[in-house]
Design an enzyme around this catalytic site. Structure first.
Site, short mmCIF file in Angstrom:
data_model
loop_
_atom_site.label_atom_id
_atom_site.label_comp_id
_atom_site.label_asym_id
_atom_site.label_seq_id
_atom_site.Cartn_x
_atom_site.Cartn_y
_atom_site.Cartn_z
CG MET A 1 37.67 44.78 38.84
SD MET A 1 36.22 44.47 37.90
CE MET A 1 35.35 43.38 39.01
CB CYS A 2 37.39 50.56 42.66
SG CYS A 2 38.92 50.61 41.78
#
Ligand SMILES: *[C@@H]1O[C@H](CO)[C@@H](O)[C@H](O)[C@H]1NC(C)=O
Ligand SMILES: *[C@@H]1O[C@H](CO)[C@@H](O)[C@H](O)[C@H]1NC(C)=O
Ligand SMILES: *[C@@H]1O[C@H](CO)[C@@H](O)[C@H](O)[C@H]1NC(C)=O
Ligand SMILES: *[C@@H]1O[C@H](CO)[C@@H](O)[C@H](O)[C@H]1NC(C)=O
Ligand SMILES: *[C@@H]1O[C@H](CO)[C@@H](O)[C@H](O)[C@H]1NC(C)=O
Ligand SMILES: *[C@@H]1O[C@H](CO)[C@@H](O)[C@H](O)[C@H]1NC(C)=O
Length: 398
Positions: free
Chosen positions: A145-146
């Site tokens: 996730m980013c």
């Protein structure tokens, strides 16, 4: 099919567990006021710097990772054990891990050069079974996730920055409210200087034991980050097909590395990222070295779903990607996109810089309990800085 059924069972159960565990934290949606003057990094949200290692591409692949693996194999062993604990919790007979150890290595034959040899070298030096090293590499295709941002200032100078958020579903530590894998990853996070003829080819930030790339910069030419894209026809399906014998698609982390190593320009990188068939959907965030060269490439496995590029003349001076398609609303419990855009709007194009990019990435929930590191890249200025992060309470769980 048994392995696949069990894997999806493990994932579903882990998701439920994670949600329950994270409930104790600051409840989403929750957004902090945009941070100011957080750079240079200090205080409780800053854990420290990452060590640098040189990866010599002139060496045979088997030997390239020797130094970093030797130094960091205790940390790598811990993470591999974390993951085994999760898997074994759902398969107490140990049959999945047995299959990983016995069956996965024989599937290696079809991984492209140089990855297979590199993985074998890492397994031998660390003493961790090859199948476990391979599954450690597969993990990054699934749980990344980013938040990635490319913005240009009034002079057309580009800044590419990102938070790497990783480790959801993989165990919650109730003693200090942290994700076990996220915390353990901080001790094997490394900066890598990939060299040929003693010259830097590209710089990347990675985890010891992982041979793909998730974040990197080719000095003077381009910067590149990968964000996970969750879709129904998602990574699980591609990985399943790979297990069942269809091996012609490329792992996304491996494609990132190939682009960083071998693409010679922004356009060349863009082409490779648009055209290569990949195993899992993904967002590629690519920045160049001059005004207008910044884009988000939204990929399905076989084709491109969307292409969105800077248009400074029309006022589009930034692009932002988290883990949702830009034309859809983000999942309401995980909206990092609107806070990022709000802070970019408040910063204004006049004041966007490395420093203000760090401010934005230090604002919760853009900074959250999954955040391992923050990377600041400035291709024209040849800047590549990476900071390990912490998110003390009150902080959102993801
Ligand atoms: C939380 O505890 C774990 C396990 O003791 C430790 O590894 C980690 O560094 C701690 N994290 C923080 C932010 O205190
Ligand atoms: C790289 O530098 C080292 C030491 O400075 C030298 O021994 C070696 O020959 C160089 N290698 C190449 C390919 O230039
Ligand atoms: C930017 O890229 C162009 C073409 O790809 C190249 O001619 C130019 O030298 C690069 N600029 C810098 C600062 O490296
Ligand atoms: C880059 O290209 C060279 C030469 O074609 C090839 O040997 C190498 O494996 C490529 N690197 C990656 C990571 O794909
Ligand atoms: C940011 O600014 C743009 C342009 O003024 C505006 O259209 C957009 O709604 C703003 N977004 C947020 C989240 O503040
Ligand atoms: C931009 O930065 C200047 C100098 O630090 C400051 O005076 C100004 O208020 C800033 N503008 C905004 C919109 O924050």
């Amino acid at each position: 099919m048994r392995l696949s059924e069990r894997l999806s069972c493990v994932l579903a159960a882990a998701a439920a567990l994670a949600t329950a565990c994270a409930r104790a934290q600051q409840a989403p949606p929750w957004t902090e006021d945009c941070k100011k003057s957080t750079y240079p990094p200090s205080g409780p949200t800053y854990r420290g710097l990452l060590p640098w290692y040189t990866i010599n591409l002139d060496l045979p692949p088997y030997k390239r990772w020797q130094e970093v693996t030797t130094v960091l194999s205790p940390g790598l062993r811990t993470i591999v054990q974390n993951v085994k604990d999760v898997v074994n919790a759902f398969s107490p007979t140990g049959r999945i891990m047995k299959m990983v150890d016995e069956r996965l290595p024989s599937m290696l034959g079809n991984l492209p050069w140089p990855f297979e040899e590199e993985l074998k070298g890492i397994a031998d030096v660390s003493g961790i079974p090859l199948g476990e090293i391979l599954s450690f590499n597969i993990f990054y295709e699934l749980f990344t996730m980013c938040t990635s941002i490319i913005a240009e200032d009034k002079k057309g100078h580009l800044f590419h920055s990102r938070n790497m958020d990783f480790g959801i579903f993989l165990g919650w530590n109730i003693n200090n409210n942290t994700w076990t894998v996220t915390e353990n990853l901080k001790s094997i996070s490394v900066n890598l200087d990939f060299q040929k003829n003693n010259q830097t080819v590209f710089k990347a930030t990675s985890f010891a034991g992982y041979v793909g790339s998730l974040t990197g910069m080719k000095p003077g030419i381009f910067s590149l980050t990968l964000n996970e894209r969750f879709t129904l026809n998602g990574g699980y399906l591609g990985i399943l097909e790979w297990f069942l014998g269809r091996r012609d698609d490329t792992w996304i982390g491996f494609l990132m590395r190939s682009v960083l190593e071998n693409a010679t320009s922004y356009e060349d990188a863009k082409n490779m990222l648009i055209k290569t068939k990949i195993l899992a959907p993904a967002y590629f965030i690519l920045g160049g070295n001059k005004s207008g060269q910044g884009c988000v490439i939204t990929r399905d496995r076989k084709s491109i779903a969307d292409f969105y590029e800077l248009k400074p003349k029309e006022g589009r001076w930034f692009v932002v990607e988290t883990n949702y398609d830009r034309w859809k609303a983000p999942f309401f419990l995980d909206d990092r996109r609107n806070p990022t855009i709000t802070c970019l709007n408040q910063t204004t194009q006049e004041n966007i810089s490395k420093t203000t990019s760090y401010d934005i990435l230090s604002t919760k929930p853009i900074l959250n309990k999954l955040t391992v590191y923050t990377t600041l890249m400035d291709v024209p200025g040849n800047v590549y800085e990476v900071y390990l992060r912490d998110c003390p309470d009150p902080c959102i769980g993801w």
